[in-house]
Design a protein around this motif. Structure first.
Motif, PDB file in Angstrom:
ATOM      1  N   ASP A 161       1.129  -1.384  -0.254  1.00  0.00           N
ATOM      2  CA  ASP A 161      -0.019   0.647   0.022  1.00  0.00           C
ATOM      3  C   ASP A 161       0.864   1.354  -0.138  1.00  0.00           C
ATOM      4  O   ASP A 161       0.705   2.184  -0.861  1.00  0.00           O
ATOM      5  CB  ASP A 161      -0.883   0.255   1.315  1.00  0.00           C
ATOM      6  N   VAL A 162       1.883   1.243   0.960  1.00  0.00           N
ATOM      7  CA  VAL A 162       2.380   2.536   0.293  1.00  0.00           C
ATOM      8  C   VAL A 162       3.681   2.850   0.026  1.00  0.00           C
ATOM      9  O   VAL A 162       4.313   3.867  -1.163  1.00  0.00           O
ATOM     10  CB  VAL A 162       3.550   3.309   2.257  1.00  0.00           C
ATOM     11  N   SER A 163       3.677   2.072  -0.605  1.00  0.00           N
ATOM     12  CA  SER A 163       5.236   1.419  -1.990  1.00  0.00           C
ATOM     13  C   SER A 163       4.852   1.588  -3.333  1.00  0.00           C
ATOM     14  O   SER A 163       5.098   1.654  -3.982  1.00  0.00           O
ATOM     15  CB  SER A 163       6.256   0.269  -1.778  1.00  0.00           C
ATOM     16  N   TYR A 164       3.432   1.000  -3.140  1.00  0.00           N
ATOM     17  CA  TYR A 164       3.151   1.352  -4.467  1.00  0.00           C
ATOM     18  C   TYR A 164       1.780   1.637  -5.143  1.00  0.00           C
ATOM     19  O   TYR A 164       1.415   2.234  -6.445  1.00  0.00           O
ATOM     20  CB  TYR A 164       2.360  -0.344  -5.211  1.00  0.00           C
ATOM     21  N   HIS A 165       0.937   2.125  -4.216  1.00  0.00           N
ATOM     22  CA  HIS A 165      -0.124   3.358  -4.218  1.00  0.00           C
ATOM     23  C   HIS A 165       1.316   4.941  -4.220  1.00  0.00           C
ATOM     24  O   HIS A 165       1.998   4.986  -3.160  1.00  0.00           O
ATOM     25  CB  HIS A 165      -0.921   3.423  -2.791  1.00  0.00           C
ATOM     26  N   ARG A 166       0.463   5.474  -5.330  1.00  0.00           N
ATOM     27  CA  ARG A 166       1.968   6.232  -5.497  1.00  0.00           C
ATOM     28  C   ARG A 166       1.028   7.279  -6.020  1.00  0.00           C
ATOM     29  O   ARG A 166       0.003   7.446  -7.504  1.00  0.00           O
ATOM     30  CB  ARG A 166       2.959   6.362  -6.586  1.00  0.00           C
ATOM     31  N   GLU A 167       0.739   8.676  -5.642  1.00  0.00           N
ATOM     32  CA  GLU A 167      -0.195  10.129  -5.276  1.00  0.00           C
ATOM     33  C   GLU A 167       0.330  10.921  -4.180  1.00  0.00           C
ATOM     34  O   GLU A 167       1.066  10.815  -3.599  1.00  0.00           O
ATOM     35  CB  GLU A 167      -1.751   9.756  -5.540  1.00  0.00           C
ATOM     36  N   LYS A 168      -0.041  12.436  -4.824  1.00  0.00           N
ATOM     37  CA  LYS A 168       0.629  13.016  -4.632  1.00  0.00           C
ATOM     38  C   LYS A 168      -0.400  13.444  -3.302  1.00  0.00           C
ATOM     39  O   LYS A 168       0.816  13.567  -2.498  1.00  0.00           O
ATOM     40  CB  LYS A 168       0.874  14.574  -4.702  1.00  0.00           C
ATOM     41  N   GLU A 169      -1.582  13.217  -3.252  1.00  0.00           N
ATOM     42  CA  GLU A 169      -2.227  13.080  -2.263  1.00  0.00           C
ATOM     43  C   GLU A 169      -1.722  12.209  -1.230  1.00  0.00           C
ATOM     44  O   GLU A 169      -1.977  11.078  -1.840  1.00  0.00           O
ATOM     45  CB  GLU A 169      -3.529  13.525  -2.728  1.00  0.00           C
ATOM     46  N   GLY A 170      -2.063  12.251   0.056  1.00  0.00           N
ATOM     47  CA  GLY A 170      -1.216  11.406   1.039  1.00  0.00           C
ATOM     48  C   GLY A 170      -0.227  10.601   0.723  1.00  0.00           C
ATOM     49  O   GLY A 170       0.926   9.914   1.636  1.00  0.00           O
TER      50      GLY A 170
END
Length: 121
Positions: A9-18
């Protein structure tokens, strides 16, 4: 398993928000060297229109008897990549090997190996 779920979740979810929240979580579950690979800069390096979200995660663990100091998982998931500025909307099928080591009574991700990334049509 929780650590691997969080890692994906934290490594492959990439977007500016969050991104700041994901970085805080990552510091507790990823060793320093690997953390720097996923977060090479204080700023979000991918741009405002980049969004990558993993889903449909399946985890497979090596034989684990509870006493080991290291363990490996195979993580298989779909990753949806959208780059609005470039009209990109792709779905990839990813398989990675995630290696964890017990440090101070918690599991830390210290290595990953990408086994497969396939763009789905």
């Amino acid at each position: 398993m929780n650590t691997v779920n969080q890692f994906i979740d934290v490594s492959y979810h990439r977007e500016k928000e969050g991104v700041e929240d994901r970085k805080k979580i990552a510091k507790f579950i990823i060793d320093k060297e690997l953390y720097e690979q996923f977060y090479p800069s204080e700023k979000f390096v991918y741009g405002d229109s980049y969004i990558s979200t993993p889903n449909d995660l399946q985890l497979y663990v090596q034989q684990y008897d509870g006493g080991q100091e290291e363990v490996e998982f195979i993580a298989e998931f779909m990753n949806h990549l959208v780059i609005k500025d470039e009209n990109v909307d792709d779905q990839t099928h990813d398989i990675i090997k995630v290696s964890l080591r017990k440090e101070e009574n918690k599991w830390m991700v210290y290595s990953i190996e990408e086994l497969k990334t396939e763009i789905m049509k």
